[in-house]
Scaffold this motif. Structure first.
Motif, PDB file in Angstrom:
ATOM      1  N   PHE A  35       8.998   3.194 -14.216  1.00  0.00           N
ATOM      2  CA  PHE A  35      10.065   2.720 -15.095  1.00  0.00           C
ATOM      3  C   PHE A  35      10.928   3.900 -15.505  1.00  0.00           C
ATOM      4  N   LYS A  36      12.237   3.691 -15.486  1.00  0.00           N
ATOM      5  CA  LYS A  36      13.171   4.739 -15.896  1.00  0.00           C
ATOM      6  C   LYS A  36      14.248   4.111 -16.773  1.00  0.00           C
ATOM      7  N   LEU A  37      14.513   4.752 -17.919  1.00  0.00           N
ATOM      8  CA  LEU A  37      15.589   4.342 -18.816  1.00  0.00           C
ATOM      9  C   LEU A  37      16.607   5.464 -18.852  1.00  0.00           C
ATOM     10  N   VAL A  38      17.826   5.147 -18.428  1.00  0.00           N
ATOM     11  CA  VAL A  38      18.904   6.130 -18.391  1.00  0.00           C
ATOM     12  C   VAL A  38      19.935   5.735 -19.442  1.00  0.00           C
ATOM     13  N   ASP A  39      20.299   6.699 -20.279  1.00  0.00           N
ATOM     14  CA  ASP A  39      21.302   6.497 -21.329  1.00  0.00           C
ATOM     15  C   ASP A  39      22.504   7.353 -20.970  1.00  0.00           C
ATOM     16  N   GLY A  40      23.496   6.731 -20.353  1.00  0.00           N
ATOM     17  CA  GLY A  40      24.641   7.506 -19.867  1.00  0.00           C
ATOM     18  C   GLY A  40      24.184   8.340 -18.685  1.00  0.00           C
ATOM     19  N   GLU A  41      24.177   9.652 -18.859  1.00  0.00           N
ATOM     20  CA  GLU A  41      23.695  10.543 -17.808  1.00  0.00           C
ATOM     21  C   GLU A  41      22.342  11.161 -18.154  1.00  0.00           C
ATOM     22  N   ARG A  42      21.798  10.820 -19.311  1.00  0.00           N
ATOM     23  CA  ARG A  42      20.531  11.399 -19.778  1.00  0.00           C
ATOM     24  C   ARG A  42      19.375  10.449 -19.472  1.00  0.00           C
ATOM     25  N   ILE A  43      18.304  10.991 -18.895  1.00  0.00           N
ATOM     26  CA  ILE A  43      17.100  10.201 -18.668  1.00  0.00           C
ATOM     27  C   ILE A  43      16.310  10.187 -19.968  1.00  0.00           C
ATOM     28  N   ALA A  44      16.230   9.005 -20.579  1.00  0.00           N
ATOM     29  CA  ALA A  44      15.556   8.874 -21.869  1.00  0.00           C
ATOM     30  C   ALA A  44      14.076   8.578 -21.702  1.00  0.00           C
ATOM     31  N   PHE A  45      13.700   8.006 -20.565  1.00  0.00           N
ATOM     32  CA  PHE A  45      12.305   7.613 -20.346  1.00  0.00           C
ATOM     33  C   PHE A  45      12.063   7.570 -18.848  1.00  0.00           C
ATOM     34  N   ASP A  46      10.950   8.143 -18.396  1.00  0.00           N
ATOM     35  CA  ASP A  46      10.597   8.134 -16.975  1.00  0.00           C
ATOM     36  C   ASP A  46       9.080   8.188 -16.884  1.00  0.00           C
ATOM     37  N   ARG A  47       8.476   7.059 -16.559  1.00  0.00           N
ATOM     38  CA  ARG A  47       7.015   7.010 -16.543  1.00  0.00           C
ATOM     39  C   ARG A  47       6.533   6.030 -15.486  1.00  0.00           C
ATOM     40  N   THR A  48       5.441   6.398 -14.829  1.00  0.00           N
ATOM     41  CA  THR A  48       4.785   5.503 -13.890  1.00  0.00           C
ATOM     42  C   THR A  48       3.533   4.952 -14.548  1.00  0.00           C
ATOM     43  N   VAL A  49       3.395   3.647 -14.500  1.00  0.00           N
ATOM     44  CA  VAL A  49       2.199   2.992 -15.041  1.00  0.00           C
ATOM     45  C   VAL A  49       1.536   2.231 -13.900  1.00  0.00           C
ATOM     46  N   GLY A  50       0.227   2.182 -13.946  1.00  0.00           N
ATOM     47  CA  GLY A  50      -0.491   1.507 -12.881  1.00  0.00           C
ATOM     48  C   GLY A  50      -1.802   0.923 -13.360  1.00  0.00           C
ATOM     49  N   MET A  51      -2.361   0.121 -12.480  1.00  0.00           N
ATOM     50  CA  MET A  51      -3.624  -0.520 -12.791  1.00  0.00           C
ATOM     51  C   MET A  51      -4.377  -0.760 -11.489  1.00  0.00           C
ATOM     52  N   LYS A  52      -5.678  -0.575 -11.542  1.00  0.00           N
ATOM     53  CA  LYS A  52      -6.534  -0.871 -10.397  1.00  0.00           C
ATOM     54  C   LYS A  52      -7.721  -1.669 -10.904  1.00  0.00           C
ATOM     55  N   ARG A  53      -8.044  -2.727 -10.189  1.00  0.00           N
ATOM     56  CA  ARG A  53      -9.181  -3.572 -10.553  1.00  0.00           C
ATOM     57  C   ARG A  53     -10.052  -3.806  -9.335  1.00  0.00           C
ATOM     58  N   GLU A  54     -11.339  -3.819  -9.570  1.00  0.00           N
ATOM     59  CA  GLU A  54     -12.311  -4.181  -8.537  1.00  0.00           C
ATOM     60  C   GLU A  54     -13.121  -5.358  -9.044  1.00  0.00           C
ATOM     61  N   TRP A  55     -13.525  -6.213  -8.149  1.00  0.00           N
ATOM     62  CA  TRP A  55     -14.373  -7.335  -8.521  1.00  0.00           C
ATOM     63  C   TRP A  55     -15.328  -7.632  -7.375  1.00  0.00           C
ATOM     64  N   SER A  56     -16.467  -8.199  -7.753  1.00  0.00           N
ATOM     65  CA  SER A  56     -17.431  -8.572  -6.729  1.00  0.00           C
ATOM     66  C   SER A  56     -17.169 -10.015  -6.323  1.00  0.00           C
ATOM     67  N   ARG A  57     -17.469 -10.275  -5.108  1.00  0.00           N
ATOM     68  CA  ARG A  57     -17.231 -11.606  -4.567  1.00  0.00           C
ATOM     69  C   ARG A  57     -18.556 -12.338  -4.459  1.00  0.00           C
ATOM     70  N   ALA A  58     -18.609 -13.474  -5.099  1.00  0.00           N
ATOM     71  CA  ALA A  58     -19.816 -14.291  -4.997  1.00  0.00           C
ATOM     72  C   ALA A  58     -19.824 -14.948  -3.618  1.00  0.00           C
ATOM     73  N   PHE A  59     -20.937 -14.838  -2.918  1.00  0.00           N
ATOM     74  CA  PHE A  59     -21.046 -15.385  -1.575  1.00  0.00           C
ATOM     75  C   PHE A  59     -22.295 -16.220  -1.491  1.00  0.00           C
ATOM     76  N   SER A  60     -22.144 -17.429  -0.997  1.00  0.00           N
ATOM     77  CA  SER A  60     -23.332 -18.229  -0.776  1.00  0.00           C
ATOM     78  C   SER A  60     -23.241 -18.901   0.570  1.00  0.00           C
ATOM     79  N   ALA A  61     -24.301 -18.838   1.297  1.00  0.00           N
ATOM     80  CA  ALA A  61     -24.336 -19.455   2.626  1.00  0.00           C
ATOM     81  C   ALA A  61     -24.998 -20.819   2.502  1.00  0.00           C
ATOM     82  N   ALA A  62     -24.399 -21.812   3.108  1.00  0.00           N
ATOM     83  CA  ALA A  62     -24.940 -23.162   3.004  1.00  0.00           C
ATOM     84  C   ALA A  62     -25.813 -23.494   4.178  1.00  0.00           C
TER      85      ALA A  62
END
Length: 75
Positions: free
Chosen positions: A48-75
């Protein structure tokens, strides 16, 4: 993403169509691995970047990572 940001800013009373400030967002990573038998994961990051005229007021990268287990059943 743009419409969601506009909607949130409008709801907060912070959106001014004539403002010199410009908010941009660039998706830098967007991955999903859901084919594993045991563990699956997803990751996203946005710069994300916020530019005010020619000045960069905010510049930041945000992220998220998630892992989950998968339920598996064989019929």
């Amino acid at each position: 993403m743009a419409e969601a940001a506009k909607s949130d800013l409008r709801a907060a009373g912070k959106l001014a169509e004539t403002s010199r400030r410009v908010l941009t967002g660039v998706v830098e990573k967007n991955s999903l691995s859901a084919g594993g038998l045991n563990i699956n994961d997803a990751e996203i990051s946005v710069r994300f970047k916020l530019v005010d005229g020619e000045r960069i007021a905010f510049d930041r990268t945000v992220g998220m990572k998630r892992e989950w287990s998968r339920a598996f059943s064989a019929a």
